[in-house]
Enzyme design. Structure first.
Site, mmCIF file in Angstrom:
data_model
loop_
_atom_site.group_PDB
_atom_site.id
_atom_site.type_symbol
_atom_site.label_atom_id
_atom_site.label_comp_id
_atom_site.label_asym_id
_atom_site.label_seq_id
_atom_site.Cartn_x
_atom_site.Cartn_y
_atom_site.Cartn_z
ATOM 1 N N ARG A 178 0.857 -1.194 0.000
ATOM 2 C CA ARG A 178 0.000 0.000 0.000
ATOM 3 C C ARG A 178 0.884 1.232 0.000
ATOM 4 N NH1 ARG A 178 0.261 -1.840 5.549
ATOM 5 N NH2 ARG A 178 1.652 -0.390 6.596
ATOM 6 N N VAL A 235 2.004 5.280 5.512
ATOM 7 C CA VAL A 235 1.789 6.523 6.257
ATOM 8 C C VAL A 235 3.016 7.435 6.099
ATOM 9 C CG1 VAL A 235 1.420 7.501 8.566
ATOM 10 C CG2 VAL A 235 0.331 5.341 7.950
#
Lengths: 170, 497
Positions: free
Chosen positions: B292, B295
Site C-alpha cells: 500500500r 503513512v
C-alpha cells in the site's frame, strides 16, 4: 486574586496581582514572577517573564481552559471548591465505588453483573476507542451493585459504568 | 489516464490522495460514514457519497457497497489509501471482477504478500535472506520444538495473517513455548479469523529499515531508498526518517536491489514497501511487504523529489514508469512525526473530542499532511492519527532541529495529542546520536509528563487569561489599545483573595 487550577489531578494555587504595567504571579509556594504582557488578542497571549518571551495559545470551552505553550498543551479546570480540599488530590467523581472510563468509546465487553463479587484489579468491562481496548478494573474488593450499560453502548468519559458496594476486611 | 477516482478511505490520507488527483486533473469521489460528514476530505472532494454508519464494517469496510458506489458515480478506479481495505485481496479481486481499477497490486500479489508464511517460502526460494525459522504453518508442538532446537531461544511466535503485533509472542525458553503457541493461536483466530501461526528467531534490538519500491505493469522496477522506522510503540511507528544512519552506501544499494527482487518474485505492481530487520551485526532479513501507500511516504517524497501518490495513479492508469534507477538520488534528510489523538500522560489512551483551535506550523522545509481543522470533531470510531508533520533539512541535525521548532508551533487545543511527547523523543540524546532501535520508547522514555517549566508558563498564562476574560464573555479584541482597559471585570475564580 487567587485561582486554583486543576491539572492531571493536582491542584495548583496561583496568586495574580497587577499594577498599571505588569502582573505579579505567584505559583504555589514559589517566588513571585513579574510578567509583562506584550500582546493579547483572542486565542494568543504573548508575555515576557524573566526576560523570556513566551507565546501561549488559549481557548476556553466547556468549563475547561486550554493552554498551549512551547509544544506542550494543558487542559485546566478551575477548582471552585473551598480551601478545605486537600491540595494535590483530585476529587474522584463519585469516589472509588464507581468505575468510569477515562476515555469515551464503545463498551465492547461487560464481564460482571449485579451481585458478583469482585477483587481489586479485576477487569470489569472493556471499552474500545480508536481501535484500542482499555480494561476497566475494580479499584476495590466488593460486590457489583449495578451495571449501567450494556455491551455495544456508546459511553462518555467519566460516566458511571459499574457501581460497587465495598467489602471491608473484618 | 483514469478520469475519476473513488477514495475508499478517510482522514489525512484521503486529503493527500485528493490533492494528487486534482493535480492530475482526475475527479475525486469521497465516501464517508454518517459521523464523518463534516470532515475535511468530504469538503475537498469533487463529489461525496455517504456509505453508512460509523462502525467500519458498516461503511469503510463494506466492499460491495463501495464497489457499487464507484459504478454508480462512474469512477473507473478506487484508491484504498492505507488500512481499511488497502491490503485486502478479496476487495482487490472484487474490483477486478467489476472491471474497476484497484490502485495497488493485483489480488494475486496481495494474497501472496499478505500470507507471511507463503511470502517467506517464496523469498527463501528466491534466495532472499529471511529470519531463521519455520517455512510452513506449525501444527503440533514438536514442529515448533524442532525449529527452536535449530535457531535457539528467544523466538517469536507470529500469526501467519495480519499484522500490528496481534498474535505475536516473544518466547524466552522451552517452558513458555506451549502457552505462547496456545495464546498466539487464540489471538490470531480472534483478530484475523485464522489460527495459523509460525515461529522465527527473535532478533534483539533490531532496526526497522524499509525500502520504497515502484513497479509498473511492464516489469520496470525502481527503489526509492530506505526509511528507518525504529521509533515505535505498540508495534506502531511514530517517528520515521530517511536516510537511515545505520546504512552505508554499499549496504543501501545491496538492500535496495534485494527489495526489487522481492517485488519481482511476488509479481507485485504499483507502490510497495519491503520491510527488513537490520541487526546489530548489520545482517538484514526480509520481514514483509507492505502492499500500500505507507503513512510515512512523505519522507521519501521530500528526499527524492518524487510524488508517490501521483506515481500510484500513473501506474494504475497503465503508464510506463518514467523513472530510471540511476536517475534517482536522495538529497538531504527528512523526518516525519505522527500526530495522534492520544494522551501521553495516560499510557497513550485515545483522546477523541473537539478540536477547539488549531494552528499548523510553517516555515522552510515544513510540510503538514493533515485531516483536521479548527472546530472539527475527532471521533472515537477510527484510528487516532490526526496528521503528520514532515520536515526536510540539508543534514539530519538540521532536520531534527527544524522538527522540534515546528512541533513547538503545532497548536492543537481541545484534545490531548502526542506533540509534547514527540519533542522529548527527538531531543533525547540517544535520538540525537541516531541510536534508534525498536525498543527506543520503552527503554528511554519511561513515564512521560510535560516539563515543569512549561507547566509553570501555562499556569501564568491561564491565570492572566482568567483575569482578562470574565465569565460574562467580555472579549478583549485585537483593536483594544490596551487589554488592561478591561480590568475591573475580573472573574473571581470561585473565591476571593
Amino acid at each position: 486574586m487567587e485561582y486554583r487550577f486543576v491539572y492531571l489531578g493536582k491542584t495548583y494555587r496561583v496568586i495574580i496581582e497587577s499594577d498599571e504595567q505588569s502582573w505579579l504571579v505567584t505559583i504555589a509556594d514559589k517566588e513571585p514572577s513579574r510578567v509583562e504582557v506584550i500582546n493579547s488578542i483572542p486565542n494568543c497571549l504573548s508575555f515576557i517573564m524573566g526576560n523570556k518571551t513566551i507565546n501561549a495559545y488559549t481557548i476556553e470551552s466547556g468549563g475547561k481552559k486550554y493552554i498551549f505553550v512551547n509544544g506542550e498543551s494543558f487542559a485546566f479546570e478551575v477548582d471552585k471548591g473551598r480551601a478545605s480540599r486537600t491540595p494535590g488530590v483530585a476529587a474522584a467523581k463519585g469516589g472509588e465505588n464507581v468505575v468510569t472510563s477515562p476515555m469515551p468509546g464503545s463498551l465492547v465487553k461487560v464481564l460482571v453483573s449485579s451481585g458478583d463479587n469482585v477483587e481489586v484489579g479485576q477487569t470489569l468491562a472493556i471499552v474500545e476507542a480508536m481501535k484500542m481496548e482499555n480494561e476497566l478494573k475494580s479499584p476495590i474488593k466488593g460486590v457489583v451493585k449495578q451495571v449501567n450499560f450494556e455491551e455495544g453502548n456508546q459511553i462518555d468519559a467519566l460516566q458511571p459504568i459499574v457501581e460497587l458496594t465495598p467489602i471491608y476486611p473484618e | 489516464m483514469i478520469s475519476k477516482v473513488l477514495i475508499a478511505n478517510r482522514g489525512e490520507i484521503a486529503v493527500r490522495i485528493i490533492r494528487a488527483c486534482k493535480e492530475l486533473g482526475i475527479l475525486t469521489v469521497a465516501v464517508y460514514s454518517t459521523i464523518d460528514k463534516p470532515s475535511l476530505w468530504v469538503q475537498l472532494a469533487d463529489e461525496s457519497v455517504c456509505i453508512g454508519e460509523p462502525p467500519p464494517g458498516q461503511s469503510y469496510l463494506n466492499m460491495d457497497l463501495i464497489i457499487e458506489t464507484a459504478k454508480r458515480v462512474g469512477a473507473e478506479a478506487i484508491h484504498p489509501g492505507y488500512g481499511f481495505l488497502a491490503e485486502n485481496p478479496d476487495f482487490a479481486q472484487k474490483c477486478e471482477e467489476a472491471s474497476i481499477i484497484f490502485v495497488g497490486p493485483s489480488s494475486k500479489a496481495l494474497r501472496l504478500v499478505g500470507d507471511k508464511v507463503a511470502a517467506r517460502q517464496t523469498m527463501w526460494k528466491t534466495g532472499i535472506p529471511i529470519i531463521p525459522g519455520m517455512l510452513a504453518v506449525g501444527k503440533g508442538i514438536e514442529d515448533f520444538q524442532a525449529i527452536t532446537a535449530q535457531v535457539g531461544y528467544p523466538v517469536l511466535v507470529k500469526a501467519s495473517l495480519g499484522g500490528g503485533g496481534k498474535g505475536m509472542r516473544i518466547v524466552k525458553n522451552e517452558k513458555e513455548l506451549g502457552d505462547a503457541i496456545a495464546a498466539g493461536r487464540r489471538e490470531a483466530k480472534s483478530a484475523f479469523g485464522d489460527e495459523s501461526i509460525y515461529l522465527e528467531k527473535y532478533i534483539e534490538e533490531p532496526r526497522h529499515v524499509e525500502f520504497q519500491v515502484l513497479a509498473d505493469k511492464f516489469g520496470n522496477i525502481v527503489h526509492l531508498f530506505e526509511r528507518e522506522c525504529s521509533i515505535q510503540r505498540r508495534y506502531q511507528k511514530i517517528i520515521e526518517e530517511t536516510p537511515s544512519k545505520a546504512l552505508t552506501d554499499e549496504l543501501r544499494n545491496r538492500m535496495g536491489e534485494l527489495a526489487k527482487r522481492v517485488i519481482k518474485a511476488a509479481e507485485y505492481t504499483n507502490a510497495g514497501t519491503v520491510e527488513f530487520l537490520l541487526d546489530r551485526d548489520k545482517d538484514f532479513f526480509f520481514l514483509e511487504v507492505n502492499a500500500r501507500i505507507q503513512v510515512e511516504h512523505p519522507i521519501t517524497e521530500l528526499t527524492v523529489g518524487v510524488d508517490l501518490v501521483r506515481q500510484q495513479l500513473l501506474i494504475a492508469s497503465g503508464e510506463k514508469l518514467a523513472l530510471r534507477q540511476e536517475e534517482i538520488s536522495q538529497r538531504g534528510h527528512a523526518i516525519e512525526a505522527r500526530i495522534y489523538a492520544e494522551d501521553p500522560t495516560h499510557d497513550f489512551l485515545p483522546s477523541p473530542g473537539k478540536i477547539h483551535w488549531l494552528k499548523e506550523p510553517q516555515g522552510p522545509g515544513v510540510r503538514v499532511d493533515s485531516g483536521i481543522y479548527s472546530g472539527c470533531e475527532v471521533t472515537p470510531h477510527y484510528d487516532p492519527i490526526l496528521s503528520k508533520l514532515i520536515v526536510w533539512g540539508e543534514t539530519r541535525e538540521l532536520a531534527r532541529k527544524r522538527l522540534i521548532q515546528a512541533l513547538k508551533g503545532y497548536v492543537i487545543l481541545g484534545i490531548r495529542t502526542t506533540v509534547g511527547f514527540l519533542i522529548d523523543v527527538i531531543e533525547h540524546p540517544k535520538f540525537v546520536e541516531g541510536e534508534t532501535y525498536t525498543n527506543f520508547i520503552s527503554k528511554n522514555m519511561g513515564t512521560w509528563k510535560p516539563k515543569d517549566d512549561a507547566l509553570e508558563q501555562a499556569l501564568v498564562a491561564v491565570a492572566i487569561v482568567s483575569s482578562q476574560t470574565p465569565a460574562t464573555a467580555k472579549v478583549v479584541t485585537a483593536q483594544a489599545t490596551s487589554p488592561w482597559q478591561e480590568l475591573g471585570k475580573w472573574e473571581m475564580g470561585g473565591h476571593g483573595v
